[in-house]
Motif scaffolding. Sequence first.
Motif, PDB file in Angstrom:
ATOM      1  N   LEU A 131       0.827  -1.204   0.000  1.00 13.93           N
ATOM      2  CA  LEU A 131       0.000   0.000   0.000  1.00 13.93           C
ATOM      3  C   LEU A 131       0.861   1.253   0.000  1.00 13.93           C
ATOM      4  CD1 LEU A 131      -2.931   1.033   0.179  1.00 13.93           C
ATOM      5  CD2 LEU A 131      -2.690   1.014   2.663  1.00 13.93           C
ATOM      6  N   VAL A 132       1.914   1.254   0.801  1.00  9.44           N
ATOM      7  CA  VAL A 132       2.808   2.414   0.867  1.00  9.44           C
ATOM      8  C   VAL A 132       3.517   2.619  -0.471  1.00  9.44           C
ATOM      9  CG1 VAL A 132       4.846   3.367   2.004  1.00  9.44           C
ATOM     10  CG2 VAL A 132       3.108   2.177   3.344  1.00  9.44           C
ATOM     11  N   ARG A 133       4.001   1.535  -1.070  1.00  5.17           N
ATOM     12  CA  ARG A 133       4.699   1.657  -2.352  1.00  5.17           C
ATOM     13  C   ARG A 133       3.754   2.118  -3.462  1.00  5.17           C
ATOM     14  NH1 ARG A 133       7.771  -3.962  -2.965  1.00  5.17           N
ATOM     15  NH2 ARG A 133       6.218  -4.669  -1.463  1.00  5.17           N
ATOM     16  N   SER A 134       2.499   1.694  -3.397  1.00  4.65           N
ATOM     17  CA  SER A 134       1.530   2.136  -4.404  1.00  4.65           C
ATOM     18  C   SER A 134       1.215   3.618  -4.242  1.00  4.65           C
ATOM     19  CB  SER A 134       0.252   1.299  -4.296  1.00  4.65           C
ATOM     20  OG  SER A 134       0.523  -0.073  -4.508  1.00  4.65           O
ATOM     21  N   TYR A 135       1.077   4.072  -3.002  1.00  4.92           N
ATOM     22  CA  TYR A 135       0.843   5.499  -2.777  1.00  4.92           C
ATOM     23  C   TYR A 135       2.051   6.331  -3.196  1.00  4.92           C
ATOM     24  CZ  TYR A 135      -3.690   5.575  -0.474  1.00  4.92           C
ATOM     25  OH  TYR A 135      -5.040   5.507  -0.216  1.00  4.92           O
ATOM     26  N   ALA A 136       3.244   5.767  -3.074  1.00 11.21           N
ATOM     27  CA  ALA A 136       4.438   6.495  -3.522  1.00 11.21           C
ATOM     28  C   ALA A 136       4.375   6.768  -5.015  1.00 11.21           C
ATOM     29  CB  ALA A 136       5.690   5.687  -3.175  1.00 11.21           C
ATOM     30  N   TRP A 137       3.858   5.819  -5.788  1.00 13.09           N
ATOM     31  CA  TRP A 137       3.724   6.045  -7.227  1.00 13.09           C
ATOM     32  C   TRP A 137       2.657   7.093  -7.534  1.00 13.09           C
ATOM     33  CZ3 TRP A 137       7.115   5.037 -10.725  1.00 13.09           C
ATOM     34  CH2 TRP A 137       8.013   3.993 -10.530  1.00 13.09           C
ATOM     35  N   ILE A 138       1.644   7.200  -6.698  1.00 11.75           N
ATOM     36  CA  ILE A 138       0.655   8.269  -6.890  1.00 11.75           C
ATOM     37  C   ILE A 138       1.315   9.631  -6.703  1.00 11.75           C
ATOM     38  CG2 ILE A 138      -1.460   9.279  -5.967  1.00 11.75           C
ATOM     39  CD1 ILE A 138      -2.412   6.515  -5.273  1.00 11.75           C
ATOM     40  N   VAL A 139       2.176   9.733  -5.679  1.00 13.04           N
ATOM     41  CA  VAL A 139       2.890  10.991  -5.447  1.00 13.04           C
ATOM     42  C   VAL A 139       3.803  11.320  -6.627  1.00 13.04           C
ATOM     43  CG1 VAL A 139       4.558  12.144  -3.943  1.00 13.04           C
ATOM     44  CG2 VAL A 139       2.760  10.708  -2.956  1.00 13.04           C
TER      45      VAL A 139
END
Length: 302
Positions: A131-139
């Motif tokens: 989840l954290v890595r996926s949100y990093a790609w959103i950023v």
Amino acid sequence: MTTTVDNPRVVPARPASWFFSRSARQYSHALTFLLIAPLMLLLAGGFIYPIGRLVSLSLMAPGFTLEHYERIVTEPLYMEVLLRTLQTGAIVTVTSLLLGFPVSFLMAHAKGRMAMLVSAAVLVPLWTSVLVRSYAWIVLLQRNGIVNGLLIESGLIGSPLKLIYTEGAVILAMTHVLMPFMILPVYNVLRTIPAEYTQAARNLGAGPISAFWRVTLPLSLPGIFAGCVMCFILAIGFYITPALVGGPGALMMATLIGQQTTVLLDWPFAAALATVLLTTTLIFVLVFRKALSVSKGMNSVN
């Protein structure tokens, strides 16, 4: 008159009991069954029974019927989602292999601090939540994100690009998440290949590329097949990353199944979709196992 003398080295055989066989290296069938019984019960309760309920649920509406499977075949949307899921899984698998094999090769041959640095770069993402890595790609990829900001400041573009909520964003984020599952199996095989094999090929006149193509690559096929199977199976069942960075045009089977269960509450149809996805996964595994056995046979002949 003859006399017999007992040989002190001969040990009389112990009679076979219900738990032990005559050989000290084997257990009896009864003891073997008792040893594997807990594992079989766990497998039956945690895997076989849920899969059976899933398949039976997909055949009910409320009586026995195949209309859910007919709906998957007849309505273009669901077949399109299935094909897109398989296509995305294949692209992610191939991309992970192309990007991960050099990293595995470097890990297998690096020494000292370089080996520790590469290993940390591969293992640290595994300790981070998906989840954290996926949100990093959103950023990184959002309209006002880091990538668009750098492109605008460099003068390459005049307005922000649509990088997020696309199929390309899904492939990029999934490749980043799944690449360690490709790197580690390949690395595990490469590190077991003796360096003398490549040196012998070089001494016989082979160049670096020829030695790699004819020696290293064939011997690393078991790790490649294992990594491809892991990446593909995980990719076609991914839920979090496609749901966060993908849009309607990048809808995948796991997201569709989630919508059927949580939004539409159509559990029988969701069970049919899950059964189709499970069957596709099993077929893929069987094909890969057959390909690996054929590859081993060809290597043994050569």
